[in-house]
Write a protein that holds these residues in place. Structure first.
Motif, PDB file in Angstrom:
ATOM      1  N   SER A 183      90.526  -9.739 -16.040  1.00 56.64           N
ATOM      2  CA  SER A 183      89.409 -10.484 -16.623  1.00 56.64           C
ATOM      3  C   SER A 183      88.066  -9.894 -16.179  1.00 56.64           C
ATOM      4  N   GLU A 184      87.976  -9.425 -14.937  1.00 62.80           N
ATOM      5  CA  GLU A 184      86.750  -8.774 -14.476  1.00 62.80           C
ATOM      6  C   GLU A 184      86.526  -7.453 -15.209  1.00 62.80           C
ATOM      7  N   THR A 185      87.597  -6.710 -15.442  1.00 61.44           N
ATOM      8  CA  THR A 185      87.486  -5.454 -16.186  1.00 61.44           C
ATOM      9  C   THR A 185      87.038  -5.718 -17.616  1.00 61.44           C
ATOM     10  N   ASP A 186      87.588  -6.762 -18.224  1.00 58.36           N
ATOM     11  CA  ASP A 186      87.172  -7.124 -19.585  1.00 58.36           C
ATOM     12  C   ASP A 186      85.701  -7.548 -19.607  1.00 58.36           C
ATOM     13  N   GLY A 187      85.282  -8.302 -18.606  1.00 59.30           N
ATOM     14  CA  GLY A 187      83.881  -8.725 -18.524  1.00 59.30           C
ATOM     15  C   GLY A 187      82.948  -7.536 -18.350  1.00 59.30           C
ATOM     16  N   LEU A 188      83.355  -6.566 -17.548  1.00 59.75           N
ATOM     17  CA  LEU A 188      82.554  -5.360 -17.356  1.00 59.75           C
ATOM     18  C   LEU A 188      82.469  -4.552 -18.642  1.00 59.75           C
ATOM     19  N   ALA A 189      83.571  -4.449 -19.357  1.00 62.02           N
ATOM     20  CA  ALA A 189      83.553  -3.736 -20.640  1.00 62.02           C
ATOM     21  C   ALA A 189      82.640  -4.454 -21.634  1.00 62.02           C
ATOM     22  N   MET A 190      82.663  -5.774 -21.611  1.00 59.93           N
ATOM     23  CA  MET A 190      81.790  -6.551 -22.495  1.00 59.93           C
ATOM     24  C   MET A 190      80.321  -6.327 -22.138  1.00 59.93           C
ATOM     25  N   ALA A 191      80.014  -6.313 -20.840  1.00 60.48           N
ATOM     26  CA  ALA A 191      78.634  -6.085 -20.408  1.00 60.48           C
ATOM     27  C   ALA A 191      78.161  -4.686 -20.803  1.00 60.48           C
ATOM     28  N   ARG A 192      79.046  -3.692 -20.673  1.00 60.58           N
ATOM     29  CA  ARG A 192      78.680  -2.334 -21.079  1.00 60.58           C
ATOM     30  C   ARG A 192      78.431  -2.256 -22.577  1.00 60.58           C
ATOM     31  N   ALA A 193      79.250  -2.953 -23.346  1.00 59.11           N
ATOM     32  CA  ALA A 193      79.062  -2.957 -24.803  1.00 59.11           C
ATOM     33  C   ALA A 193      77.741  -3.638 -25.167  1.00 59.11           C
ATOM     34  N   GLU A 194      77.426  -4.739 -24.509  1.00 62.16           N
ATOM     35  CA  GLU A 194      76.155  -5.418 -24.769  1.00 62.16           C
ATOM     36  C   GLU A 194      74.975  -4.531 -24.392  1.00 62.16           C
ATOM     37  N   TRP A 195      75.090  -3.825 -23.266  1.00 61.69           N
ATOM     38  CA  TRP A 195      74.004  -2.943 -22.848  1.00 61.69           C
ATOM     39  C   TRP A 195      73.833  -1.795 -23.850  1.00 61.69           C
ATOM     40  N   ALA A 196      74.941  -1.265 -24.341  1.00 58.34           N
ATOM     41  CA  ALA A 196      74.854  -0.195 -25.333  1.00 58.34           C
ATOM     42  C   ALA A 196      74.138  -0.691 -26.588  1.00 58.34           C
ATOM     43  N   HIS A 197      74.379  -1.941 -26.953  1.00 57.73           N
ATOM     44  CA  HIS A 197      73.698  -2.509 -28.125  1.00 57.73           C
ATOM     45  C   HIS A 197      72.209  -2.714 -27.837  1.00 57.73           C
ATOM     46  N   VAL A 198      71.901  -3.274 -26.664  1.00 54.19           N
ATOM     47  CA  VAL A 198      70.512  -3.582 -26.327  1.00 54.19           C
ATOM     48  C   VAL A 198      69.687  -2.299 -26.159  1.00 54.19           C
ATOM     49  N   ALA A 199      70.286  -1.265 -25.582  1.00 50.98           N
ATOM     50  CA  ALA A 199      69.548  -0.041 -25.284  1.00 50.98           C
ATOM     51  C   ALA A 199      69.670   1.007 -26.387  1.00 50.98           C
ATOM     52  N   ALA A 200      70.180   0.634 -27.530  1.00 57.20           N
ATOM     53  CA  ALA A 200      70.325   1.602 -28.623  1.00 57.20           C
ATOM     54  C   ALA A 200      68.948   2.070 -29.083  1.00 57.20           C
ATOM     55  N   PRO A 201      68.747   3.376 -29.183  1.00 58.61           N
ATOM     56  CA  PRO A 201      67.431   3.893 -29.578  1.00 58.61           C
ATOM     57  C   PRO A 201      66.969   3.394 -30.947  1.00 58.61           C
ATOM     58  N   VAL A 202      67.906   3.231 -31.877  1.00 58.71           N
ATOM     59  CA  VAL A 202      67.534   2.749 -33.209  1.00 58.71           C
ATOM     60  C   VAL A 202      66.985   1.326 -33.115  1.00 58.71           C
ATOM     61  N   ARG A 203      67.612   0.484 -32.323  1.00 56.58           N
ATOM     62  CA  ARG A 203      67.163  -0.898 -32.149  1.00 56.58           C
ATOM     63  C   ARG A 203      65.798  -0.940 -31.462  1.00 56.58           C
ATOM     64  N   ILE A 204      65.625  -0.107 -30.436  1.00 54.56           N
ATOM     65  CA  ILE A 204      64.354  -0.081 -29.714  1.00 54.56           C
ATOM     66  C   ILE A 204      63.238   0.411 -30.633  1.00 54.56           C
ATOM     67  N   GLN A 205      63.544   1.413 -31.463  1.00 56.55           N
ATOM     68  CA  GLN A 205      62.530   1.916 -32.397  1.00 56.55           C
ATOM     69  C   GLN A 205      62.134   0.834 -33.398  1.00 56.55           C
ATOM     70  N   ALA A 206      63.124   0.080 -33.893  1.00 57.98           N
ATOM     71  CA  ALA A 206      62.819  -0.995 -34.847  1.00 57.98           C
ATOM     72  C   ALA A 206      61.968  -2.082 -34.192  1.00 57.98           C
ATOM     73  N   LEU A 207      62.281  -2.438 -32.950  1.00 58.19           N
ATOM     74  CA  LEU A 207      61.485  -3.445 -32.238  1.00 58.19           C
ATOM     75  C   LEU A 207      60.074  -2.930 -31.952  1.00 58.19           C
ATOM     76  N   ALA A 208      59.966  -1.661 -31.603  1.00 59.71           N
ATOM     77  CA  ALA A 208      58.646  -1.085 -31.347  1.00 59.71           C
ATOM     78  C   ALA A 208      57.803  -1.090 -32.621  1.00 59.71           C
ATOM     79  N   ASP A 209      58.430  -0.750 -33.738  1.00 58.62           N
ATOM     80  CA  ASP A 209      57.698  -0.778 -35.005  1.00 58.62           C
ATOM     81  C   ASP A 209      57.265  -2.202 -35.361  1.00 58.62           C
ATOM     82  N   GLN A 210      58.142  -3.163 -35.083  1.00 58.62           N
ATOM     83  CA  GLN A 210      57.858  -4.547 -35.454  1.00 58.62           C
ATOM     84  C   GLN A 210      56.758  -5.151 -34.569  1.00 58.62           C
ATOM     85  N   TYR A 211      56.845  -4.954 -33.259  1.00 60.53           N
ATOM     86  CA  TYR A 211      55.941  -5.646 -32.351  1.00 60.53           C
ATOM     87  C   TYR A 211      54.752  -4.805 -31.893  1.00 60.53           C
ATOM     88  N   LEU A 212      54.850  -3.490 -31.969  1.00 57.54           N
ATOM     89  CA  LEU A 212      53.755  -2.643 -31.501  1.00 57.54           C
ATOM     90  C   LEU A 212      52.971  -2.022 -32.649  1.00 57.54           C
TER      91      LEU A 212
END
Length: 126
Positions: free
Chosen positions: A43-72
């Motif tokens: 269960s800890e390994t699954d939780g770590l894999a989930m956290a890594r997947a969430e981080w990959a989504h949050v830190a995706a360059p395409v997502r960051i570029q879209a947020l920068a365009d929207q808010y900056l």
């Protein structure tokens, strides 16, 4: 004598049976504990894999570029905005702002003791 040997044999047999059951139940307890720890590790390994997947989504360059365009406002950095080291102002000399204020108020070291405790000890002769 034969009866005493029979009694001793029965006692040894009962003692060995108790010892065997003790080992059996201790082994079963350790197996259950091992299985519980394996499930917890999974269960800890699954939780770590989930956290890594969430981080990959949050830190995706395409997502960051879209947020920068929207808010900056999508401002593009110009080459003229980059400064060289020589164009930066020189570092200000280090100064003691509190010491300067004390000197301006006439409480500097040239006028006498710097602290009230020092002046009181000089008057009492200590």
């Amino acid at each position: 004598m034969l009866r005493l040997m029979n009694v001793i044999a029965v006692v040894v047999l009962i003692g060995s049976a108790v010892y065997a059951y003790t080992i059996k139940y201790s082994t079963l307890y350790q197996v259950e504990k091992l299985n519980r720890l394996k499930h917890e590790l999974q269960s800890e390994t699954d939780g770590l894999a989930m956290a890594r997947a969430e981080w990959a989504h949050v830190a995706a360059p395409v997502r960051i570029q879209a947020l920068a365009d929207q808010y900056l406002g999508g401002q593009v950095m110009q080459l003229s905005q980059i400064a060289s080291l020589s164009s930066l102002p020189a570092k200000a000399p280090a100064s003691d702002a509190i010491g300067n204020e004390l000197k301006d108020l006439g409480l500097g070291a040239a006028n006498g003791p710097a602290t009230p405790g020092a002046s009181a000890s000089s008057r009492t002769g200590r």
